[in-house]
Scaffold this motif. Structure first.
Motif, PDB file in Angstrom:
ATOM      1  N   ARG A 395       0.439 -16.772   8.628  1.00  0.00           N
ATOM      2  CA  ARG A 395       1.155 -16.458   7.388  1.00  0.00           C
ATOM      3  C   ARG A 395       1.286 -14.948   7.267  1.00  0.00           C
ATOM      4  NH1 ARG A 395       1.681 -18.881   1.676  1.00  0.00           N
ATOM      5  NH2 ARG A 395       2.009 -17.036   0.390  1.00  0.00           N
ATOM      6  N   PHE A 396       2.467 -14.541   6.812  1.00  0.00           N
ATOM      7  CA  PHE A 396       2.751 -13.121   6.613  1.00  0.00           C
ATOM      8  C   PHE A 396       3.200 -12.923   5.166  1.00  0.00           C
ATOM      9  CE2 PHE A 396       3.609 -14.427  10.916  1.00  0.00           C
ATOM     10  CZ  PHE A 396       2.881 -13.510  11.670  1.00  0.00           C
ATOM     11  N   ASP A 397       2.588 -12.003   4.498  1.00  0.00           N
ATOM     12  CA  ASP A 397       2.931 -11.707   3.102  1.00  0.00           C
ATOM     13  C   ASP A 397       3.297 -10.237   2.970  1.00  0.00           C
ATOM     14  OD1 ASP A 397       1.190 -14.182   2.796  1.00  0.00           O
ATOM     15  OD2 ASP A 397       1.781 -13.847   0.704  1.00  0.00           O
ATOM     16  N   TYR A 398       4.326  -9.998   2.208  1.00  0.00           N
ATOM     17  CA  TYR A 398       4.647  -8.624   1.812  1.00  0.00           C
ATOM     18  C   TYR A 398       4.632  -8.604   0.295  1.00  0.00           C
ATOM     19  CZ  TYR A 398       7.044  -4.214   1.090  1.00  0.00           C
ATOM     20  OH  TYR A 398       7.350  -2.948   0.678  1.00  0.00           O
ATOM     21  N   THR A 399       3.810  -7.764  -0.267  1.00  0.00           N
ATOM     22  CA  THR A 399       3.677  -7.748  -1.722  1.00  0.00           C
ATOM     23  C   THR A 399       3.805  -6.326  -2.234  1.00  0.00           C
ATOM     24  OG1 THR A 399       2.210  -8.256  -3.586  1.00  0.00           O
ATOM     25  CG2 THR A 399       1.146  -7.720  -1.512  1.00  0.00           C
TER      26      THR A 399
END
Lengths: 679, 267
Positions: A395-399
């Protein structure tokens, strides 16, 4: 994937993925697919369906606390906050049908788990640690409440229940109904729950003043089966709670309103490559008001923090999101992609109103924070043979997050003596699991996981947040780094016709663990403000070690014995002390008897003393061990009428859990009874 | 053809409306939003006195407009001196002032300031004596304009150990908001009841605190002298509400006195 859940069927739509569901005779070692959820062992409720659990227990909190490894943090007689293996708040990810939702209260009075009543809970998925990142990246785990939706295949169902609990003079009423058209195209489900509670009594007939509450919860869900493979659904939950006393805190929640809305489109068999696709748009909002207006003037004048003033606080949070996934199932493999996007707006303010007609004061605890998060998650399951299976996830998240309110931004910048711009984080997690069916009765699973968790918006931008646990005021830190967790876990299951045993050992190493760090020491000579100031920061590495065991033994056709035991420790390397809120060793033993038309259960929970405590990270004290027993039974008195009753804390022991805020005692002896009519 | 006519009509309306709106545009009013404190006339010269807001005890910037009493033309070449007078019946005294630095101005107002160390009371009233020399008409005279000074806690006199009395005021207290502010003090030494001079040789320490809360704030900077008795520093107000600022005056390293000023942060 290591998962904990209370099992039921996942979907109402039949899909081609049926063939991919690998379900052993034990019904325990099953991989998650789009048809069923898989669980590697549960707690003392091992093997129980959600319906059985509902039949036995009274509230969602009861259900959650039955999951092994999950503990509940008590601040009141209301809405306890779950923690997974001692990790909580921003360390875990709690969702409803995968939807993100955020507490509006900066003092954590309104956990998300408060909004799903037991009658609306279809399944509870609990993943410990970083072993499932589908619903979010976290170092502690994920907890997903899967709600009961309208069922087009149930023409008419309704159920009404009334109940009473003596420990707090709790009166509750529930009703639920499902109506579907005869052509099985449309269905509507509606539920309502009403609770009224007075102050509760702890053990030894100790009354806990200011602990009552009133709560209502409403759900309306509609489903439209467009054709044989597609369905459109809409759901709305409204939850209202009022006059909630918080004896462990310095304020009470006078009102909490939550609204949750979602629309979901599900379809199957789009193509040979895509077996199933779901797309959900959702929105939720929470408004939380707490104040100390009902506290006595004497209490306000002598309070340990900010005496001589009322300090009403209002917090709001709004989350809007899109959750979509597509699943491809082949003969021996499964691929699932998930897109998870949401935006949070959070605001929290505090007025300080002196009792002596001095000018009022005001500050933003959260200054209109906007947080956006975009994530792409993938899962691959491969089962090369009947005895071997592999699973991996990424999983890849950009926040990004920033402060909208100019005054709040200015004050935090001034406090930290720095400029605060938009803060962004890129997070990635990967995990892999392998299961080997060594013998017909024995399977072994090994999991390795690496996961990150971004600081929460509160840890980044919170301002003047009082923590009663260490009597300190917390200030946010925009520059905290994400925590990174490395987890290894090995689990073995032994399952026969009459016996199911499970054991797991786990180890986490969490780098850049986030906690409060004192930067202004407490001034005990200051009569008005004795608190230290602490800033959220990374405090180096932490380690968790533990083991969990549970089992079920069918002694006869009617009698079943169950047990669940766990032991764990957590340690901060830098401070060479225990992490806060580490669960003590405990063992739960139950014996149940079930016959046609009635059932009975007796159980006892033994909890050891917890002397491994935190003194630097949080000012904990040791907790004594205790044992508490309960007894429950249910009977169908008529064809549609069932009665259940029980006694909790039979010996009326006065004790508190290690996770109890300010050592608030647990409930004392409780006689409860309810009667339900089901059609 | 009918359609074309309709378009023509609409176009004509647009042009008319546009033209109307252009011709009715009001000229921009560039007059500052000052409050008129009073007016008086002597020797063919009218003196109008203005301020940014209602006068409060402490530092107040004021503006003097000089006009020809007959033609109402603004006089921009004049010599102006303000002398505030507190009349308490049995005694009178003045307060620190800052006189206009120019005799010829390009705008309409002569800028001046006064540090009222007390407010108007039932036993004491303020009036502003304005001495002027109208260089256009070449006439000199003076007028008196009574003013009302409200209460604030942003100014106090300190009797110090060097046997001097200093008047300390927060010059820009109306500008203070939450967060770090550029705070400006004025310090004047009292020569006699009618005469004050800027104190330029002292150093200051400043501590902001919230009396109701019992805490202070980080990241403040002590004021340092910049010019003419003005001292500039940084004050951090971490929330709205009443703040107490303890100002300590020092000569060299020796503390000679301190006072506490109060201000209310509103936003």
């Amino acid at each position: 994937m290591i998962a904990e859940c209370i099992i039921s069927l996942l979907m109402t739509l039949p899909t081609p993925a049926d063939s991919a569901v690998k379900k052993g005779k034990d019904s325990v070692r099953v991989y998650k697919s789009n048809q069923a959820v898989v669980v590697y062992g549960t707690g003392s409720n091992n093997g129980n369906s959600i319906d059985a659990v509902k039949q036995t227990l009274n509230s969602s909190d009861d259900v959650i606390s039955m999951v092994q490894g999950v503990t509940m943090m008590r601040r009141a007689n209301f809405a306890q906050e779950p923690s997974i293996r001692g990790l909580s708040a921003g360390e875990i990810c709690v969702t409803i049908d995968g939807m993100k939702m955020h507490s509006a209260c900066t003092d954590r009075m309104d956990p998300i788990s408060a909004y799903v009543e037991i009658e609306n809970m279809r399944r509870l998925e609990v993943n410990k640690g970083a072993t499932d990142v589908t619903n979010g990246q976290s170092v502690g785990g994920t907890m997903n409440f899967v709600t009961q939706h309208a069922d087009v295949s149930t023409p008419l169902f309704y159920r009404a229940e009334g109940g009473y609990e003596s420990v707090s003079n709790l009166r509750r009423a529930r009703a639920e109904a499902n109506i579907a058209t005869t052509n099985e195209r449309f269905a509507v489900r509606a539920t309502t729950s009403i609770k009224r509670s007075n102050d509760y009594w702890a053990g030894n007939a100790t009354r806990i003043n200011n602990s009552g509450y009133a709560k209502e919860n409403y759900l309306l869900d509609a489903a439209w089966r467009i054709n044989g493979s597609s369905q459109l659904g809409a759901m709305m939950i409204a939850d209202a709670a009022r006059n909630i006393g918080y004896p462990a805190l310095i304020m009470d929640a006078s009102k909490t309103m939550a609204y949750i809305g979602a629309m979901e489109f599900k379809t199957t068999g789009i193509s040979e490559q895509i077996s199933q696709m779901n797309c959900k748009l959702y929105w939720n909002t929470v408004e939380h008001t707490m104040d100390d207006y009902k506290r006595s003037v004497d209490e306000v004048r002598t309070r340990v923090i900010m005496p001589n003033m009322y300090m009403p606080m209002v917090g709001t949070s709004q989350t809007t999101g899109l959750l979509a996934n597509a699943t491809s199932v082949a003969e021996s493999s499964l691929v699932k992609l998930t897109v998870d996007m949401y935006m949070l707006n959070a605001n929290a303010t505090m007025r300080m109103i002196p009792l002596d007609n001095k000018p009022e004061m005001f500050l933003h605890n959260l200054g209109d924070i906007t947080l956006t998060n975009s994530a792409l998650a993938g899962e691959y399951v491969y089962q090369p043979s009947a005895v071997l299976s592999f699973q991996t996830q990424a999983r890849f998240d950009y926040t990004s997050r920033f402060i909208n309110d100019a005054s709040a931004k200015r004050t935090l910048e001034s406090y930290l003596n720095t400029t605060i711009d938009t803060r962004t984080y890129f997070l990635y997690s990967v995990n892999a699991a392998a299961t080997w069916q060594a013998l017909e009765e024995v399977s072994v699973t090994a999991v390795a996981a690496r996961s990150m968790r971004a600081p929460t918006h509160i840890e980044n931008f919170g301002y003047y947040l009082y923590n009663p646990m260490d009597n300190s005021v917390y200030i946010g830190n925009p520059f905290i780094k994400p925590s990174v967790s490395y987890q290894a876990e090995v689990k073995a299951d032994y399952v026969t016709e009459d016996i199911a045993l499970s054991g797991a050992v786990f180890m986490y190493t969490i780098q850049d663990y986030i906690a409060g760090v004192t930067f202004v020491e407490a001034d005990t000579t200051n009569l008005l403000f004795k608190q230290a100031f602490r800033r959220y920061d990374n405090i180096g590495s932490a380690q968790l070690l533990g083991a969990e065991f549970n089992g079920t033994v069918a002694l006869t056709e009617s009698i079943q014995a169950r047990f669940a035991a766990k032991v764990q420790s957590g340690k901060s390397i830098r401070y060479n002390e225990s992490l806060p809120f580490m669960p003590p060793a405990e063992c739960d033993v139950r014996l149940s008897y079930k016959q046609e038309g009635w059932w009975a259960e007796v159980g006892c929970r033994f909890v050891a003393a917890q002397n491994s405590i935190s003194s630097v990270i949080l000012h904990e004290d040791a907790t004594k061990g205790f044992a508490v027993a309960d007894m429950r039974f249910g009977v169908a008195v008529l064809s549609h009428v069932t009665v259940k009753a029980g006694i909790e804390n039979i010996l009326d022991s006065l004790y508190h859990e290690h996770f109890s805020i300010n050592n608030l005692p647990t409930r004392g002896r409780n006689f409860y009874a309810s009667i339900a009519y089901t059609y | 053809m009918k359609t074309l006519s309709l378009y023509t009509l609409v176009l004509a309306l647009v042009i008319i409306v546009s033209g109307c709106s252009t011709t009715t545009t009001e000229p921009t009013n560039t007059t500052p939003a000052y409050i008129k404190l009073g007016t008086a006339t002597a020797s063919g010269t009218t003196i109008e006195l203005y301020a940014d807001d209602s006068l409060l005890s402490g530092y107040n910037t004021m503006y003097v407009k000089v006009l020809d009493a007959y033609s109402k033309a603004i006089v921009r070449d004049a010599h102006i001196q303000l002398i505030p007078i507190m009349d308490m019946g049995m005694m009178k005294h003045s307060c620190p002032t800052e006189q206009p630095t120019q005799t010829v101005i390009t705008g309409d107002y002569f800028r001046t300031a006064a540090v009222f160390q007390m407010s108007t009371t039932p036993n004491g009233t303020w009036k502003i004596k304005v001495e002027f020399h109208n260089h256009v008409s070449d006439k000199e005279d003076e007028v008196e304009i009574p003013v009302t000074v409200g209460e604030s806690n942003c100014c106090k006199p300190i009797k110090c150990t060097d046997n001097n009395t200093y008047v300390v005021a927060i010059a820009n207290h109306m500008e203070m908001i939450t967060g770090v502010n550029n705070i400006e003090f004025t310090v004047h030494r009292k020569i006699d009841d009618m005469t004050y001079e800027p104190a330029t040789n002292i150093s200051m320490e400043m501590t902001p605190e919230m009396p109701s809360m019992g805490h202070g704030s980080p990241n403040n900077a002590d004021p340092v002298h910049v010019a003419n008795g003005h001292y500039k520093g940084k004050a951090n107000f971490t929330m709205t509400g009443e703040w107490r600022i303890t100002a300590t005056l020092k000569l060299g390293d020796t503390s000679i006195g301190s006072t506490q000023l109060y201000l209310t942060i509103k936003k």
